[in-house]
Design an enzyme around this catalytic site. Sequence first.
Site, PDB file in Angstrom:
ATOM      1  N   ASN A 125      19.627 -26.285  34.818  1.00  0.00           N
ATOM      2  CA  ASN A 125      18.989 -26.225  33.514  1.00  0.00           C
ATOM      3  C   ASN A 125      18.166 -24.942  33.424  1.00  0.00           C
ATOM      4  O   ASN A 125      18.098 -24.178  34.377  1.00  0.00           O
ATOM      5  CB  ASN A 125      18.133 -27.475  33.265  1.00  0.00           C
TER       6      ASN A 125
ATOM      7  N   LYS B 127      35.962 -25.667  47.023  1.00  0.00           N
ATOM      8  CA  LYS B 127      35.857 -25.070  45.692  1.00  0.00           C
ATOM      9  C   LYS B 127      36.996 -25.583  44.795  1.00  0.00           C
ATOM     10  O   LYS B 127      38.167 -25.545  45.197  1.00  0.00           O
ATOM     11  CB  LYS B 127      35.933 -23.550  45.812  1.00  0.00           C
TER      12      LYS B 127
ATOM     13  N   PHE C 116       5.755 -34.546  32.171  1.00  0.00           N
ATOM     14  CA  PHE C 116       6.014 -33.636  31.066  1.00  0.00           C
ATOM     15  C   PHE C 116       7.096 -34.251  30.189  1.00  0.00           C
ATOM     16  O   PHE C 116       7.934 -35.010  30.687  1.00  0.00           O
ATOM     17  CB  PHE C 116       6.493 -32.271  31.575  1.00  0.00           C
TER      18      PHE C 116
ATOM     19  N   LYS D 112       7.911 -41.995  25.862  1.00  0.00           N
ATOM     20  CA  LYS D 112       8.112 -41.656  27.276  1.00  0.00           C
ATOM     21  C   LYS D 112       6.913 -42.100  28.116  1.00  0.00           C
ATOM     22  O   LYS D 112       7.056 -42.582  29.227  1.00  0.00           O
ATOM     23  CB  LYS D 112       8.320 -40.144  27.394  1.00  0.00           C
TER      24      LYS D 112
ATOM     25  N   LYS E 291       7.669 -44.727  31.020  1.00  0.00           N
ATOM     26  CA  LYS E 291       7.506 -44.307  32.415  1.00  0.00           C
ATOM     27  C   LYS E 291       6.236 -44.891  33.028  1.00  0.00           C
ATOM     28  O   LYS E 291       6.119 -44.985  34.234  1.00  0.00           O
ATOM     29  CB  LYS E 291       7.472 -42.795  32.506  1.00  0.00           C
TER      30      LYS E 291
HETATM   31  N1  CTP Z   1      11.755 -36.859  35.443  1.00  0.00           N
HETATM   32  C1  CTP Z   1      11.882 -37.489  36.652  1.00  0.00           C
HETATM   33  N2  CTP Z   1      13.096 -37.868  37.098  1.00  0.00           N
HETATM   34  C2  CTP Z   1      14.204 -37.642  36.357  1.00  0.00           C
HETATM   35  C3  CTP Z   1      14.085 -37.028  35.087  1.00  0.00           C
HETATM   36  C4  CTP Z   1      12.830 -36.646  34.661  1.00  0.00           C
HETATM   37  O1  CTP Z   1      10.877 -37.678  37.326  1.00  0.00           O
HETATM   38  N3  CTP Z   1      15.385 -38.030  36.838  1.00  0.00           N
HETATM   39  C5  CTP Z   1      10.398 -36.482  34.991  1.00  0.00           C
HETATM   40  C6  CTP Z   1      10.219 -35.031  34.614  1.00  0.00           C
HETATM   41  O2  CTP Z   1       9.760 -34.273  35.725  1.00  0.00           O
HETATM   42  C7  CTP Z   1       9.168 -35.105  33.534  1.00  0.00           C
HETATM   43  C8  CTP Z   1       9.399 -36.440  32.884  1.00  0.00           C
HETATM   44  O3  CTP Z   1      10.148 -37.209  33.829  1.00  0.00           O
HETATM   45  O4  CTP Z   1       7.872 -35.100  34.056  1.00  0.00           O
HETATM   46  C9  CTP Z   1      10.159 -36.394  31.600  1.00  0.00           C
HETATM   47  O5  CTP Z   1      11.345 -35.651  31.768  1.00  0.00           O
HETATM   48  P1  CTP Z   1      12.314 -35.450  30.530  1.00  0.00           P
HETATM   49  O6  CTP Z   1      13.501 -34.674  31.019  1.00  0.00           O
HETATM   50  O7  CTP Z   1      11.535 -34.919  29.378  1.00  0.00           O
HETATM   51  O8  CTP Z   1      12.675 -36.946  30.164  1.00  0.00           O
HETATM   52  P2  CTP Z   1      13.784 -37.905  30.700  1.00  0.00           P
HETATM   53  O9  CTP Z   1      13.177 -38.809  31.709  1.00  0.00           O
HETATM   54  O10 CTP Z   1      14.945 -37.109  31.131  1.00  0.00           O
HETATM   55  O11 CTP Z   1      14.091 -38.735  29.389  1.00  0.00           O
HETATM   56  P3  CTP Z   1      15.065 -38.324  28.163  1.00  0.00           P
HETATM   57  O12 CTP Z   1      16.399 -38.087  28.773  1.00  0.00           O
HETATM   58  O13 CTP Z   1      14.998 -39.513  27.281  1.00  0.00           O
HETATM   59  O14 CTP Z   1      14.473 -37.111  27.521  1.00  0.00           O
END
Ligand code: CTP
Length: 422
Positions: A225, A304, A338, A354, A358
């Site tokens: 990403n 690969k 975040f 969220k 969470k």
């Molecule tokens: N995060 C995590 N583990 C994951 C994905 C995300 O701990 N597998 C944490 C990120 O570090 C961040 C928070 O969760 O602090 C939110 O991440 P975000 O990508 O915004 O949300 P998602 O959990 O992926 O939810 P959504 O897909 O609905 O946006």
Amino acid sequence: MDRIKVTVGVCGGIAAYKAVEVVRQLQDAGLDPHVVMTDSAQRFVTPLTFAAISGHKVISTLWSETAGSGPTDTPQPDGTPQPIEHIAEAQNTHALIVVPATADTLARFAHGLADDFLTTMYLATTAPVIVAPAMNVVMWNHPATQANLATLRQRGVRIVEPGSGYLACGMTGSGRLAEVPTIVAAALEAIAAAAPAAADLTGETVLITAGGTREAIDPVRFLGNRSSGRMGYALAAAAQQRGARVILISAPTALTPPPNCEVIPVTSAAEMRAAVLAQLPCASILIMAAAVSDFTPRHPAAQKIKRTGTLLLELEPTEDILHEAIAHRPPGTLIIGFAAETDSAGLLTLAHAKLERKGADAIVANDVSAPGQGFDSDRNAGTFITRDHQVEIPATTKLAMAHRILDETITLKRHQPVSAHR
Ligand code: CTP
């Protein structure tokens, strides 16, 4: 509160015009830049430009215009002698930022010459000095320039390394002035390091995740990403400045970690999960700034993958590390996540959802689709959201935003009885 005064020293080089943007971005960062120009700098940009942008008189000579024999001649209206201008400027500034720093100015600094305002001020200041060199590639690589840089570095001057690329002289190579946000970030870091914030995180262990995880597709490809890791690294630097022990769990980035952080490098979401759960028992604050992949290939190939036609990748969800950390949190540990969103209109609603889903103590919501902030930028903006309140953090540098997040985190830690047993 008065803005912090800094001095921008402009030397004579083609890149002098970029110093105008440095002054502007220092102002954006909440500082009050004053400008000093060398004689040759004035051949490239007029003092009027800097005076108009900074709102202050530009200093361009050691000698007072009226007296002719020196700056101390004319008493002030109350009869006291005029302060010696270069000494006053040197003592009242919080940083000297030289942009562009020419080979000549670097040599003068290195050898302690003091025959104009800028070089005299350099010798007279105890504030941090940041130089952003810009010159022809051969001049940059010359042993004399490199020896002068080594001397300055050894004396504590921060060098904002020039980049590579097309130079005004028609050559290509090193010597191009660093990007303006990089120069501004270096100045902010130097100022913060020289005048440390209150050591209000002394005794705390702050565990921070940063960067974007990578999920292997085969031995040479991955799903990734756009996270640069800058926000997490800024949090690590800020927490350390405030006296915390910092453990930084970092997915791959191109950044140098702040000195004295304990860095645990990881690549995938699974490795990050293992590292977070292993370090969590010693953390009093966890901040999950990493962009963790939500999916990972179910069957990464051992060899690969060849281009033989359409490829369908089967992805499975990764573990939610934040959610799991909350389930395993030691009593009293504060956990902050975040929420990086691209739907600016629904940002706060999504972030509140969220927070609930969470179970974190707070979520920093940021709109990563807004131009000039978020991914790949030195700037960011966001909203610090708890169940009871939300605080807007307007666009600023990531280091300044990190400090704002830590301000709110400390307030939360002091005032909210953490429901550690949720
Ligand atoms: N995060 C995590 N583990 C994951 C994905 C995300 O701990 N597998 C944490 C990120 O570090 C961040 C928070 O969760 O602090 C939110 O991440 P975000 O990508 O915004 O949300 P998602 O959990 O992926 O939810 P959504 O897909 O609905 O946006």
